[in-house]
Enzyme design. Structure first.
Site, PDB file in Angstrom:
ATOM      1  N   LYS A 158       0.864  -1.186   0.000  1.00  0.00           N
ATOM      2  CA  LYS A 158       0.000   0.000   0.000  1.00  0.00           C
ATOM      3  C   LYS A 158       0.891   1.223   0.000  1.00  0.00           C
ATOM      4  O   LYS A 158       2.061   1.148   0.400  1.00  0.00           O
ATOM      5  CB  LYS A 158      -0.887   0.014   1.249  1.00  0.00           C
ATOM      6  CG  LYS A 158      -2.170   0.783   1.059  1.00  0.00           C
ATOM      7  CD  LYS A 158      -3.207  -0.063   0.324  1.00  0.00           C
ATOM      8  CE  LYS A 158      -4.502   0.695   0.128  1.00  0.00           C
ATOM      9  NZ  LYS A 158      -5.561  -0.218  -0.350  1.00  0.00           N
TER      10      LYS A 158
HETATM   11  P1  NAD Z   1     -12.986   7.523  -2.625  1.00  0.00           P
HETATM   12  O1  NAD Z   1     -11.977   8.562  -2.383  1.00  0.00           O
HETATM   13  O2  NAD Z   1     -13.457   7.269  -4.020  1.00  0.00           O
HETATM   14  O3  NAD Z   1     -14.300   7.783  -1.738  1.00  0.00           O
HETATM   15  C1  NAD Z   1     -14.272   7.902  -0.355  1.00  0.00           C
HETATM   16  C2  NAD Z   1     -15.669   8.299   0.091  1.00  0.00           C
HETATM   17  O4  NAD Z   1     -15.724   8.321   1.515  1.00  0.00           O
HETATM   18  C3  NAD Z   1     -16.095   9.689  -0.369  1.00  0.00           C
HETATM   19  O5  NAD Z   1     -17.470   9.664  -0.686  1.00  0.00           O
HETATM   20  C4  NAD Z   1     -15.862  10.553   0.860  1.00  0.00           C
HETATM   21  O6  NAD Z   1     -16.703  11.707   0.891  1.00  0.00           O
HETATM   22  C5  NAD Z   1     -16.236   9.572   1.948  1.00  0.00           C
HETATM   23  N1  NAD Z   1     -15.650   9.872   3.253  1.00  0.00           N
HETATM   24  C6  NAD Z   1     -14.392  10.236   3.539  1.00  0.00           C
HETATM   25  N2  NAD Z   1     -14.258  10.394   4.862  1.00  0.00           N
HETATM   26  C7  NAD Z   1     -15.443  10.097   5.403  1.00  0.00           C
HETATM   27  C8  NAD Z   1     -15.945  10.089   6.719  1.00  0.00           C
HETATM   28  N3  NAD Z   1     -15.159  10.409   7.745  1.00  0.00           N
HETATM   29  N4  NAD Z   1     -17.229   9.732   6.909  1.00  0.00           N
HETATM   30  C9  NAD Z   1     -18.010   9.409   5.854  1.00  0.00           C
HETATM   31  N5  NAD Z   1     -17.603   9.404   4.589  1.00  0.00           N
HETATM   32  C10 NAD Z   1     -16.348   9.764   4.371  1.00  0.00           C
HETATM   33  O7  NAD Z   1     -12.386   6.167  -2.001  1.00  0.00           O
HETATM   34  P2  NAD Z   1     -12.764   4.666  -2.353  1.00  0.00           P
HETATM   35  O8  NAD Z   1     -11.812   4.204  -3.378  1.00  0.00           O
HETATM   36  O9  NAD Z   1     -14.209   4.552  -2.558  1.00  0.00           O
HETATM   37  O10 NAD Z   1     -12.343   3.946  -0.992  1.00  0.00           O
HETATM   38  C11 NAD Z   1     -13.238   3.809   0.113  1.00  0.00           C
HETATM   39  C12 NAD Z   1     -12.763   2.651   0.978  1.00  0.00           C
HETATM   40  O11 NAD Z   1     -12.738   1.449   0.177  1.00  0.00           O
HETATM   41  C13 NAD Z   1     -11.362   2.773   1.555  1.00  0.00           C
HETATM   42  O12 NAD Z   1     -11.323   2.121   2.795  1.00  0.00           O
HETATM   43  C14 NAD Z   1     -10.501   2.007   0.556  1.00  0.00           C
HETATM   44  O13 NAD Z   1      -9.290   1.545   1.117  1.00  0.00           O
HETATM   45  C15 NAD Z   1     -11.435   0.867   0.233  1.00  0.00           C
HETATM   46  N6  NAD Z   1     -11.161   0.167  -1.024  1.00  0.00           N
HETATM   47  C16 NAD Z   1     -11.116   0.818  -2.213  1.00  0.00           C
HETATM   48  C17 NAD Z   1     -10.886   0.089  -3.377  1.00  0.00           C
HETATM   49  C18 NAD Z   1     -10.903   0.734  -4.739  1.00  0.00           C
HETATM   50  O14 NAD Z   1     -10.847  -0.014  -5.738  1.00  0.00           O
HETATM   51  N7  NAD Z   1     -11.012   2.030  -4.882  1.00  0.00           N
HETATM   52  C19 NAD Z   1     -10.663  -1.288  -3.317  1.00  0.00           C
HETATM   53  C20 NAD Z   1     -10.724  -1.927  -2.083  1.00  0.00           C
HETATM   54  C21 NAD Z   1     -10.979  -1.190  -0.945  1.00  0.00           C
END
Ligand code: NAD
Length: 423
Positions: free
Chosen positions: A113
């Site tokens: 990561k």
């Molecule tokens: P992103 O940046 O696209 O979206 C994050 C979202 O969370 C946004 O809507 C933001 O407004 C919201 N957010 C941020 N802080 C917050 C809070 N304190 N309370 C409520 N909402 C909040 O990110 P993402 O890629 O969707 O990632 C989200 C989660 O999923 C993370 O934990 C990431 O590690 C995990 N993840 C992502 C992927 C991927 O392919 N993008 C894959 C596996 C896991």
């Protein structure tokens, strides 16, 4: 009602929590002290500090990380996070979770990561490009298509992956599409990658509903986070017949017990830039959203959302962890005692890395697949992994998280044992 327990020391340190989760599996697997010591630490951690020229002409220093937890089963794989509160401990935890996730879905990758401490919303597009490119250059000592392949995570997406791919390619002197995944289609990205994580959340939610006797057509859902993972999960769960009643993002949430029409909400957000004031909904805070009377809760934002402080008030019967690490180990115990099923992050959000693996394979072969083929392969892998996790959990009478860890940690431990210790 259950009284919230006082949080234990370090209860919200993701790295200590990741190690606790590993220890629980290592105990049941009776790993030798040597194997336990190897797997409980990260292999490499790189901290970089680098300057970026701002649009004003001023120079600002940024700190970033790339951590490889384990590379026994293949190249390291894991996303890049741009967030003001990211830290080395957070990135170490996320790297360890990637190792178990790749092993659980049985793709030939280890775990990594990366992150940069920054608030991308406070940077212009040109500043963000310079930051992304300079960070990519700083971590080239670790990354590459055979060694360590980054992908999007919180606040990073296809455009940032394109800048990183271009930077690596410029430094190499030729195009290296397989150096990152989650790229735009024009430069070797994969069909189905942008929606893969949310699609995976939906696939495992349906599997879990099947096991628990929940009818998706009758079930209500709350989704925390409306970024890549949250918005696609909400959209595909809506399509699958669930009634999505609550959605939130950083600015707060909206709730309608009658259900929210997700395609209309996506259109509202693209017009207004926010999910707020969507017709027929009332505002809720992020904290309130987690405690709503719904059947399924999908935390899809950040770590440590369900803790010992609120686990006693969660009303959902099923939690599907779209985010990494949204439930602390203390909260896990409370949810388990209360009979709430948690589909753990290392399976629930593994759709992203699975299609990243497909993207890497397509780039290496310069041969591209159609979306239908990708989605079918993804579904098969996640359904098979769900079954393996479920059986382990039943066999040992443990939570699904521990069931998933038993499958994943054993695979990495077996690979480590058979390779032996160099020299
Ligand atoms: P992103 O940046 O696209 O979206 C994050 C979202 O969370 C946004 O809507 C933001 O407004 C919201 N957010 C941020 N802080 C917050 C809070 N304190 N309370 C409520 N909402 C909040 O990110 P993402 O890629 O969707 O990632 C989200 C989660 O999923 C993370 O934990 C990431 O590690 C995990 N993840 C992502 C992927 C991927 O392919 N993008 C894959 C596996 C896991």
């Amino acid at each position: 009602m259950t009284t919230a327990a006082a949080p234990s020391l370090g209860a919200e340190n993701p790295w200590l929590n990741a190690q606790r989760q590993f220890d629980n599996a290592a105990d049941i697997l009776e790993l030798t002290p040597g194997l336990r010591a190897v797997l409980r630490e990260v292999r490499r951690e790189l901290v970089v500090r680098f300057p970026v020229k701002l649009d004003t002409g001023d120079v600002r220093m940024f700190e970033g990380y790339r951590v490889q937890h384990n590379t026994t089963r293949g190249p390291a794989k894991g996303g890049l996070r741009f967030h003001p509160e990211t830290s080395l401990d957070e990135v170490k935890a996320l790297a360890m979770w990637m190792t178990w996730k790749c092993a659980l879905v049985n793709i030939p990758f280890g775990g990594a990561k990366g992150g940069v401490v920054c608030d991308p919303r406070a940077l212009s597009r040109r500043e963000l490009e310079r930051l992304s490119r300079r960070f990519a250059s700083e971590i080239t000592v670790l990354i590459g298509p055979e060694s360590d392949i980054p992908a999007p995570d919180v606040n990073t997406g296809a455009q940032i992956m394109a800048w990183i791919m271009d930077t690596i390619s410029m430094e190499a002197g030729y195009s290296v599409p397989a150096a990152v995944t989650g790229k735009p289609l024009d430069i070797g990205g994969s069909e189905g990658r942008p929606s893969a994580t949310g699609r995976g959340v939906t696939i495992v939610a349906l599997e879990a509903c099947g096991k628990l006797g929940i009818d998706p057509g009758e079930a209500t859902v709350a989704v925390q986070g409306f970024g890549n993972v949250g918005s696609v999960s909400a959209e595909l769960m809506h399509e699958a017949g669930f009634r999505v009643c609550a959605i939130s993002d950083l600015g707060g949430g909206i709730y309608s017990p009658d259900g929210i029409h997700i395609p209309a909400l996506l259109a509202h957000r693209s017009h207004t830039g926010t999910i707020e004031r969507f017709a027929g909904t009332t505002p809720v805070t992020n904290r309130e959203l987690l405690e709503l009377p719904v059947d399924v809760l999908v935390p899809a934002a950040l770590e440590n959302q369900i803790t010992a402080a609120n686990a006693g008030r969660i009303q959902a019967r099923l939690v599907v962890e779209g985010a990494n690490g949204p439930t602390t180990p203390d909260a896990d115990s409370i949810l388990e005692r209360r009979g709430i099923t948690v589909v753990p992050d290392i399976l629930a959000n593994a759709g992203g890395v699975t299609v990243s693996y497909f993207e890497w394979v397509q780039d290496l072969q310069s041969l591209f697949w159609e979306e239908g083929e990708i989605n079918r392969r993804l579904e098969r892998i996640l359904q098979r992994s769900f079954g393996q996790m479920w059986r382990q959990a039943q066999a040992h009478t443990v939570s699904l998280r521990l069931g998933a860890y038993l499958v994943a940690v054993k695979r990495v431990a077996d690979a480590t044992a058979v390779r032996g210790i160099y020299p």
